[in-house]
Design an enzyme around this catalytic site. Structure first.
Site, PDB file in Angstrom:
ATOM      1  N   ASP A 244       0.726  -1.235   0.035  1.00 28.91           N
ATOM      2  CA  ASP A 244      -0.148   0.040  -0.080  1.00 28.91           C
ATOM      3  C   ASP A 244       0.798   1.197   0.225  1.00 28.91           C
ATOM      4  O   ASP A 244       2.089   1.195   0.271  1.00 28.91           O
ATOM      5  CB  ASP A 244      -1.032  -0.023   1.335  1.00 28.91           C
ATOM      6  CG  ASP A 244      -0.487   0.099   2.636  1.00 28.91           C
ATOM      7  OD1 ASP A 244       0.907   0.561   2.553  1.00 28.91           O
ATOM      8  OD2 ASP A 244      -0.937  -0.468   3.124  1.00 28.91           O
ATOM      9  N   LEU A 245       0.284   2.262  -0.322  1.00 24.29           N
ATOM     10  CA  LEU A 245       1.013   3.564  -0.218  1.00 24.29           C
ATOM     11  C   LEU A 245       1.186   4.181   1.101  1.00 24.29           C
ATOM     12  O   LEU A 245       0.371   3.985   1.846  1.00 24.29           O
ATOM     13  CB  LEU A 245       0.249   4.760  -1.254  1.00 24.29           C
ATOM     14  CG  LEU A 245      -0.148   4.343  -2.609  1.00 24.29           C
ATOM     15  CD1 LEU A 245      -0.732   5.237  -3.450  1.00 24.29           C
ATOM     16  CD2 LEU A 245       1.290   3.735  -3.500  1.00 24.29           C
TER      17      LEU A 245
ATOM     18  N   ASP B 262      -5.765   2.038  -1.334  1.00 21.84           N
ATOM     19  CA  ASP B 262      -4.550   2.202  -1.861  1.00 21.84           C
ATOM     20  C   ASP B 262      -3.746   0.820  -1.688  1.00 21.84           C
ATOM     21  O   ASP B 262      -2.680   0.809  -1.282  1.00 21.84           O
ATOM     22  CB  ASP B 262      -3.694   3.497  -1.045  1.00 21.84           C
ATOM     23  CG  ASP B 262      -3.375   3.226   0.239  1.00 21.84           C
ATOM     24  OD1 ASP B 262      -4.399   2.564   1.049  1.00 21.84           O
ATOM     25  OD2 ASP B 262      -2.513   3.567   0.996  1.00 21.84           O
TER      26      ASP B 262
END
Length: 296
Positions: free
Chosen positions: A177-178, A220
């Site tokens: 994920d970001l 995300d």
């Protein structure tokens, strides 16, 4: 290339019987039997297999292929021939795709006419199969990034695990994920957030092989299924993702980073345990932010 365009009168329902010469009852029966068989499936490969068996009575070919922009299919056992004969298929002036025969000997004028009539029977089933495949793709695709969605991931992971067990190959799964994505949304708005997700998906495409499968679960959260994986290949993938993020102007502008966790399938795994182990690795990395991934 020859174009076959089947034009329907919108005021009158399409009537397949009009394609047949009423003077030849045996020929009518054969065509009706083919039309009936072509209505039994929405799978392009199966359609071509059915059609190839009938077309082979009039054409000496070793392969039969259908091609549209993002869709391609071939009859079972297709291989190259001496030459190719290509037919462009249209329905009401709308392009459907090309039907290609890998032929071994020329098609006679008489058989060419028969083949043209057979193609008219094939156009509607192919059109239905294309619509079906597009609907399936939409159902399994994340609408923002074009990557697979969670439903597609679940299907592909199950298939990949069975394949790895049969082939005794190594299967890897990467989840990521970001970092601080919520802050980007809060500071710059969801439009910028969407742009970031799209560009990150593109960075993943640039960093993976054609054989790797990419997915976005929502938000995300992303995942990659890596078949025939190794520690080296996954470390290379991580470096490529980092480089792709740094070289992307928009991701660099908003200081986007990502965290990754990955693992390999073992004999005791099911889909849930394999995913959870990679997800736990991701969580551990996000808490500690180490520079080197530990493979479990």
């Amino acid at each position: 290339m020859q174009t076959l365009n089947l034009v329907e009168n919108t005021r009158v329902d399409f009537n397949a019987f009009k394609l047949f010469d009423t003077r030849d009852h045996k020929d009518n029966y054969r065509k009706l039997a083919l039309a009936e068989q072509l209505q039994t499936t929405l799978e392009l490969d199966h359609l071509l297999n059915i059609f190839a068996m009938e077309a082979a009575k009039f054409v000496d070919f070793s392969g039969l292929y259908f091609k549209q922009t993002n869709i391609s299919s071939a009859a079972r056992g297709s291989k190259a021939g001496k030459k190719e004969r290509i037919f462009e298929l249209k329905l009401n002036n709308r392009y459907l795709g090309t039907l290609t025969y890998a032929i071994n000997s020329p098609i006679s004028i008489t058989n060419h006419k028969i083949l043209t009539q057979l193609h008219k029977l094939l156009i509607h089933p192919i059109n239905n199969a294309i619509k079906y495949q597009k609907a399936l793709r939409i159902a399994l695709e994340d609408s923002l990034t074009g990557l697979g969605n969670r439903r597609h991931f679940d299907q592909q992971l199950k298939r990949a695990m069975h394949h790895a067990n049969r082939q005794k190959s190594r299967l890897g799964i990467v989840v990521g994920d970001l970092n601080k994505f919520k802050a980007i949304n809060d500071s710059y708005g969801h439009n910028i957030g969407d742009d970031v997700l799209i560009e990150f998906a593109n960075a993943l495409r640039m960093s993976t092989r054609d054989s790797d499968s990419l997915f976005r679960f929502g938000g995300d959260e992303f995942a990659i299924i890596v078949e025939d994986a190794s520690e080296k290949s996954l470390h290379i993938m991580e470096r490529r993702i980092e480089n792709a993020i740094q070289e992307n102007a928009l991701l660099h502008k908003y200081k986007v980073g990502c965290s990754l966790g990955y693992t390999f399938m073992n004999r005791a795994d099911n889909e849930k345990s394999l995913f959870e182990r990679a997800d736990n690795m991701l969580y551990s990395r996000k808490m500690n932010m180490p520079r080197v991934l530990t493979v479990v």
